[in-house]
Design an enzyme around this catalytic site. Structure first.
Site, PDB file in Angstrom:
ATOM      1  N   HIS A 215       0.832  -1.210   0.000  1.00  0.00           N
ATOM      2  CA  HIS A 215       0.000   0.000   0.000  1.00  0.00           C
ATOM      3  C   HIS A 215       0.864   1.255   0.000  1.00  0.00           C
ATOM      4  CE1 HIS A 215      -3.424  -2.599   1.871  1.00  0.00           C
ATOM      5  NE2 HIS A 215      -3.483  -2.583   0.553  1.00  0.00           N
TER       6      HIS A 215
ATOM      7  N   CYS B 147       3.103 -12.130   2.298  1.00  0.00           N
ATOM      8  CA  CYS B 147       4.149 -12.188   3.323  1.00  0.00           C
ATOM      9  C   CYS B 147       4.030 -13.488   4.106  1.00  0.00           C
ATOM     10  CB  CYS B 147       4.030 -10.996   4.276  1.00  0.00           C
ATOM     11  SG  CYS B 147       5.233 -11.109   5.623  1.00  0.00           S
TER      12      CYS B 147
ATOM     13  N   HIS C 253     -10.202  -4.452   4.732  1.00  0.00           N
ATOM     14  CA  HIS C 253      -8.768  -4.472   4.425  1.00  0.00           C
ATOM     15  C   HIS C 253      -8.447  -5.792   3.718  1.00  0.00           C
ATOM     16  CE1 HIS C 253      -4.434  -4.739   4.955  1.00  0.00           C
ATOM     17  NE2 HIS C 253      -4.430  -3.427   5.158  1.00  0.00           N
TER      18      HIS C 253
ATOM     19  N   GLU D 267      -5.942  -7.808   3.721  1.00  0.00           N
ATOM     20  CA  GLU D 267      -5.425  -8.909   4.539  1.00  0.00           C
ATOM     21  C   GLU D 267      -6.556  -9.597   5.297  1.00  0.00           C
ATOM     22  OE1 GLU D 267      -2.063  -8.016   7.158  1.00  0.00           O
ATOM     23  OE2 GLU D 267      -2.740  -9.624   8.488  1.00  0.00           O
TER      24      GLU D 267
ATOM     25  N   CYS E 224       2.977  -8.403  13.571  1.00  0.00           N
ATOM     26  CA  CYS E 224       4.319  -8.892  13.224  1.00  0.00           C
ATOM     27  C   CYS E 224       5.424  -8.057  13.865  1.00  0.00           C
ATOM     28  CB  CYS E 224       4.480  -8.928  11.708  1.00  0.00           C
ATOM     29  SG  CYS E 224       4.795  -7.299  11.044  1.00  0.00           S
TER      30      CYS E 224
ATOM     31  N   SER F  65      -2.358   0.484   6.463  1.00  0.00           N
ATOM     32  CA  SER F  65      -2.817   0.320   7.845  1.00  0.00           C
ATOM     33  C   SER F  65      -1.686   0.593   8.845  1.00  0.00           C
ATOM     34  CB  SER F  65      -3.359  -1.105   8.020  1.00  0.00           C
ATOM     35  OG  SER F  65      -3.498  -1.432   9.369  1.00  0.00           O
ATOM     36  N   ASN F  66      -0.529  -0.024   8.612  1.00  0.00           N
ATOM     37  CA  ASN F  66       0.535   0.125   9.616  1.00  0.00           C
ATOM     38  C   ASN F  66       1.027   1.563   9.695  1.00  0.00           C
ATOM     39  OD1 ASN F  66       3.535   0.245   8.426  1.00  0.00           O
ATOM     40  ND2 ASN F  66       2.235  -0.874   6.990  1.00  0.00           N
TER      41      ASN F  66
ATOM     42  N   SER G 260       5.764  -0.113   4.249  1.00  0.00           N
ATOM     43  CA  SER G 260       5.706  -0.173   2.778  1.00  0.00           C
ATOM     44  C   SER G 260       6.366   1.037   2.119  1.00  0.00           C
ATOM     45  CB  SER G 260       4.241  -0.259   2.343  1.00  0.00           C
ATOM     46  OG  SER G 260       3.443   0.684   3.041  1.00  0.00           O
TER      47      SER G 260
HETATM   48  C1  2E4 Z   1       1.242  -7.073   4.050  1.00  0.00           C
HETATM   49  C2  2E4 Z   1       0.958  -7.239   5.369  1.00  0.00           C
HETATM   50  O1  2E4 Z   1      -1.457  -3.920   5.875  1.00  0.00           O
HETATM   51  P1  2E4 Z   1      -0.995  -2.544   5.513  1.00  0.00           P
HETATM   52  O2  2E4 Z   1      -2.119  -1.713   4.974  1.00  0.00           O
HETATM   53  O3  2E4 Z   1      -0.237  -1.887   6.598  1.00  0.00           O
HETATM   54  O4  2E4 Z   1      -0.005  -2.832   4.298  1.00  0.00           O
HETATM   55  P2  2E4 Z   1       1.210  -2.031   3.659  1.00  0.00           P
HETATM   56  O5  2E4 Z   1       1.275  -2.477   2.241  1.00  0.00           O
HETATM   57  O6  2E4 Z   1       1.182  -0.587   3.928  1.00  0.00           O
HETATM   58  O7  2E4 Z   1       2.450  -2.606   4.445  1.00  0.00           O
HETATM   59  C3  2E4 Z   1       3.038  -3.814   4.103  1.00  0.00           C
HETATM   60  C4  2E4 Z   1       2.256  -4.996   4.533  1.00  0.00           C
HETATM   61  C5  2E4 Z   1       1.885  -5.944   3.625  1.00  0.00           C
HETATM   62  C6  2E4 Z   1       1.934  -5.193   5.817  1.00  0.00           C
HETATM   63  N1  2E4 Z   1       1.336  -6.313   6.230  1.00  0.00           N
HETATM   64 FE1  SF4 Z   2       5.004  -9.111   6.631  1.00  0.00          FE
HETATM   65 FE2  SF4 Z   2       4.883  -7.648   8.845  1.00  0.00          FE
HETATM   66 FE3  SF4 Z   2       5.882  -6.601   6.642  1.00  0.00          FE
HETATM   67 FE4  SF4 Z   2       3.303  -7.118   6.823  1.00  0.00          FE
HETATM   68  S1  SF4 Z   2       4.437  -5.609   8.014  1.00  0.00           S
HETATM   69  S2  SF4 Z   2       4.618  -7.545   5.069  1.00  0.00           S
HETATM   70  S3  SF4 Z   2       3.292  -8.994   8.040  1.00  0.00           S
HETATM   71  S4  SF4 Z   2       6.751  -8.355   7.791  1.00  0.00           S
END
Ligand code: 2E4
Ligand code: SF4
Length: 330
Positions: free
Chosen positions: A39, A94, A122, A124, A192, A221-222, A265
C-alpha cells in the site's frame, strides 16, 4: 530532528517488491499484479512505469497470463478463480500473513469460533477471513466486542491482522476475555515484528516531539497506526504524508523538535526527501532514535525462484540481487 529506527521497509515488503521487479526482468512486461503489491503510491507508480499492471481482481487478467498476488494475501476463493482462468501465479503473500492463515485453518478444523481482530474491508482481513468464513467473525475495535456472539463461549480463539496497534488490540482482547474468560490466544504474535518495532520506536521519540511526521500512504494500515501511536504516546501533533511536498509549512509554526518515521511499505528515499525539506527549514540536526535492529530477510516466492534458477549464476548470490527501487530496509 528525531529519526525513528526501525522504520520503512520490512522483510515482507522487500520480498514482494523485489518479486515484481524480478518478474518484470525475467518474463518481461506486462506482469499483472492483483491489488497494490504493497500500500504505497510511490511503489505502485514506479512499478507501473516499469510495466506492472495493477488490477482489482483476477477476472481482469487475460486467460493464461502471469499474476502476482500482493503481500497482503488472498483467500482460497481468489486462488480458485486464478486456477479457473489458467493464470500463472506468483504468490508474494508475506510469510507472516500466511502464518495467520494457517492458524485460521487449524482452529476452524478444530471447530472453534475465531474472532479475527482487524479492519473490515482491508485486503489482509478479506484473505484471512476467506480461509474459513463460516468460523470467522471480524472484530474491528474494542467497542465491537459488545456485539460479538459465539456458539460455545468455551471454544473461542482470537487471531489478528498483522498491522494493528498493539495497545488497541490488547484492549480488544481484554474486553473479549471479560466476555469469554476461556478465550484462547493465538500460538504466537500475529501483529508482526515489523509493526511492533515501528510502534516501539515512534513511542520512544513521541514524548519529545512537537510534531511527528509519518511517511506512508492513506490506505497503509501500519502507517496510519503510527500516527495514532505517536499521538497516544504524547506527540503534540502528528500527520501522515505520502511525500515531502505534502508537508504544510504551518505545521512547523512554533515547533522545536520534529520526529520522523515511515511505514513498512515506504521506500527510504521518501524519508530522505522529508529530511532534506526539514533541513532546509532549520531542522538539520538529526538524532536517530533506535529501539531495535532488524536483519530478517525472506527468500523470494517459490514459483519465481524456480524460474530464476540457472539465470542467476553461482557467483551472484540472491542477496546481491535484492535491490528494490534503489532502497534497502532500514
Ligand atoms: C502485508 C501485510 O497492511 P498494511 O495496509 O499496513 O499494508 P502495507 O502495504 O502498507 O504494508 C506492508 C504490509 C503488507 C503489511 N502487512
Ligand atoms: Fe510481513 Fe509484517 Fe511486513 Fe506485513 S508488516 S509484510 S506482516 S513483515
Amino acid at each position: 530532528m528525531l529519526l525513528a529506527a526501525p522504520r520503512g521497509y520490512c522483510a515482507g515488503v522487500d520480498r514482494a517488491v523485489v518479486a515484481v521487479e524480478k518478474a518484470l526482468e525475467h518474463y518481461g512486461a506486462p506482469v499483472y499484479v492483483r491489488k497494490e503489491i504493497v500500500h504505497n503510491k510511490h511503489v505502485v507508480a514506479t512499478l507501473s512505469e516499469r510495466g506492472a499492471v495493477f488490477v482489482d481482481d483476477t477476472d481482469e487478467v487475460p486467460e493464461g497470463a502471469r499474476v502476482v498476488f500482493s503481500a497482503h494475501g488472498v483467500s482460497p476463493a481468489v486462488r480458485e478463480a486464478a486456477t479457473a482462468r489458467r493464470l500463472e501465479t506468483i504468490d508474494a503473500t508475506c510469510p507472516l500473513v500466511t502464518k495467520v492463515h494457517r492458524e485460521a485453518v487449524r482452529f476452524a478444523r478444530d471447530d472453534f469460533d475465531i474472532l479475527l481482530i482487524g479492519h473490515t474491508g482491508h485486503e489482509e482481513v478479506e484473505g484471512t477471513a476467506g480461509e474459513a468464513p463460516e468460523h470467522i467473525q471480524v472484530v474491528n475495535s474494542p467497542d465491537d466486542v459488545d456485539q460479538v456472539t459465539v456458539r460455545d463461549p468455551d471454544k473461542v480463539v482470537w487471531i489478528s491482522q498483522t498491522t494493528l496497534s498493539v495497545d488497541e488490540t490488547m484492549e480488544t482482547v481484554r474486553r473479549l476475555r471479560e466476555k469469554f474468560p476461556t478465550l484462547q490466544d493465538p500460538p504466537s504474535d500475529d501483529i508482526c515484528y515489523a509493526t511492533q518495532n515501528r510502534q516501539v520506536a515512534v513511542k520512544k521519540l513521541a514524548p519529545d516531539a512537537d510534531l511527528v511526521i509519518v511517511v506512508g500512504s492513506a490506505n497503509s494500515s501500519n502507517s496510519v497506526r503510527l500516527v495514532e501511536v505517536a499521538l497516544e504516546a504524547g506527540a503534540r501533533a502528528s500527520h501522515r504524508i505520502d511525500r515531502a511536498a505534502e508537508i504544510d509549512p504551518a505545521w512547523l509554526d512554533g515547533v522545536t523538535t520534529v520526529g520522523v518515521t515511515s511505514g513498512a511499505s515506504v521506500p527510504e528515499i521518501l524519508v530522505q526527501d522529508v529530511l532534506a525539506y526539514l533541513a532546509a527549514r532549520g531542522y538539520g540536526d538529526v538524532e536517530e532514535v533506535r529501539t531495535a535492529t532488524e536483519d530478517l530477510m525472506f527468500s523470494l516466492p517459490r514459483e519465481l525462484r524456480a524460474d530464476l534458477e540457472g539465470v542467476e549464476t553461482a557467483g551472484r548470490p540472491e542477496r546481491g540481487g535484492r535491490r528494490s527501487l534503489g532502497v534497502q530496509p532500514s
